[in-house]
Write a protein that holds these residues in place. Sequence first.
Motif, mmCIF file in Angstrom:
data_model
loop_
_atom_site.group_PDB
_atom_site.id
_atom_site.type_symbol
_atom_site.label_atom_id
_atom_site.label_comp_id
_atom_site.label_asym_id
_atom_site.label_seq_id
_atom_site.Cartn_x
_atom_site.Cartn_y
_atom_site.Cartn_z
ATOM 1 N N HIS A 1 -74.452 -54.198 -3.567
ATOM 2 C CA HIS A 1 -75.846 -54.477 -3.412
ATOM 3 C C HIS A 1 -75.557 -56.142 -1.914
ATOM 4 O O HIS A 1 -74.926 -56.425 -2.791
ATOM 5 C CB HIS A 1 -75.987 -55.488 -4.840
ATOM 6 N N HIS B 1 -71.831 -52.147 -9.932
ATOM 7 C CA HIS B 1 -70.675 -52.971 -9.631
ATOM 8 C C HIS B 1 -69.690 -52.373 -10.560
ATOM 9 O O HIS B 1 -67.872 -52.115 -9.780
ATOM 10 C CB HIS B 1 -70.423 -54.168 -10.884
ATOM 11 N N ASP C 1 -76.084 -59.263 -1.398
ATOM 12 C CA ASP C 1 -76.173 -60.446 -2.813
ATOM 13 C C ASP C 1 -74.673 -60.534 -3.396
ATOM 14 O O ASP C 1 -74.257 -61.492 -3.497
ATOM 15 C CB ASP C 1 -77.500 -60.610 -3.221
ATOM 16 N N ASP C 2 -73.931 -59.721 -3.280
ATOM 17 C CA ASP C 2 -73.486 -59.715 -4.027
ATOM 18 C C ASP C 2 -71.876 -59.927 -3.689
ATOM 19 O O ASP C 2 -71.296 -61.421 -4.803
ATOM 20 C CB ASP C 2 -72.219 -57.889 -4.850
HETATM 21 ZN ZN LIG Z 1 -75.317 -56.353 -7.356
#
Ligand SMILES: [Zn+2]
Length: 247
Positions: free
Chosen positions: A23, A136, A25-26
């Motif tokens: 994603h 994740h 922001d990860d």
């Molecule tokens: Zn994430």
Amino acid sequence: MDELMPLTPVDESWQTALCVVAHPDDLEFGAAAAVARWTAQGKRVVYCMVTSGEAGIDGMHPDQCRTVREAEQIESGRIVGVDEVIFLGEPDGIVEATVALRSRIARVVREVRPDIVITNNFRETWGGRNLNQADHIAVGAASVDAVRDAGNRWIFSDQLVDGLEPWGGVREVWAAGSPQATYAVDTTDTFDAGVASLEAHRAYIDGLGWEDWDAEEFLAGGARQAGSRLGVRYATAFEVFPMGWGE
Ligand SMILES: [Zn+2]
């Protein structure tokens, strides 16, 4: 996690890293400060987002959210010296570690030809009782497999046209934020850039609705803990998976 166990400095004798995460922001929840350090050293870092995080804001329809979050990720990367951001467009929240996903990641590995691949923690938890998120875990597992696939000319060999070659040059895969991290890099000088890159995810952070949440304070907590184990002020910790044989 053993919070007192010393961390070993990561090997920084590389030129290109590919970051593959689920994603937007990860990477900004810890790894971006390290990315800022490496781009300042003249290294090339490429971001690959498996999804566009379009299911991440409750009050925003995915069609609109996708555009907003992709723009935020591009800006977030720019802040830490990354100007190549790839979006694979897989559906947010329901990613599976399939052969099809490995194929898509392997193609990116063959195109970018990185020395190091960086992903997010894909262990079951973050070290406490909170379970990790399914995307994740799927992306981390698929990335490790895709790195192996990329080096084998007999796997996904339909990709090997128009000059695209197998790439077996990935030395290690690093998982940021793993509770089993035993390596780290000093991010003291680039910590502020990491904070700014997280703050670039403005719509996402606002959408979380966490009152009085402070990006700097949040990042400092993890960075200080890793830093104390490395013997510096701030650090980012990684679990390192060697991709060669015999280790
Ligand atoms: Zn994430």
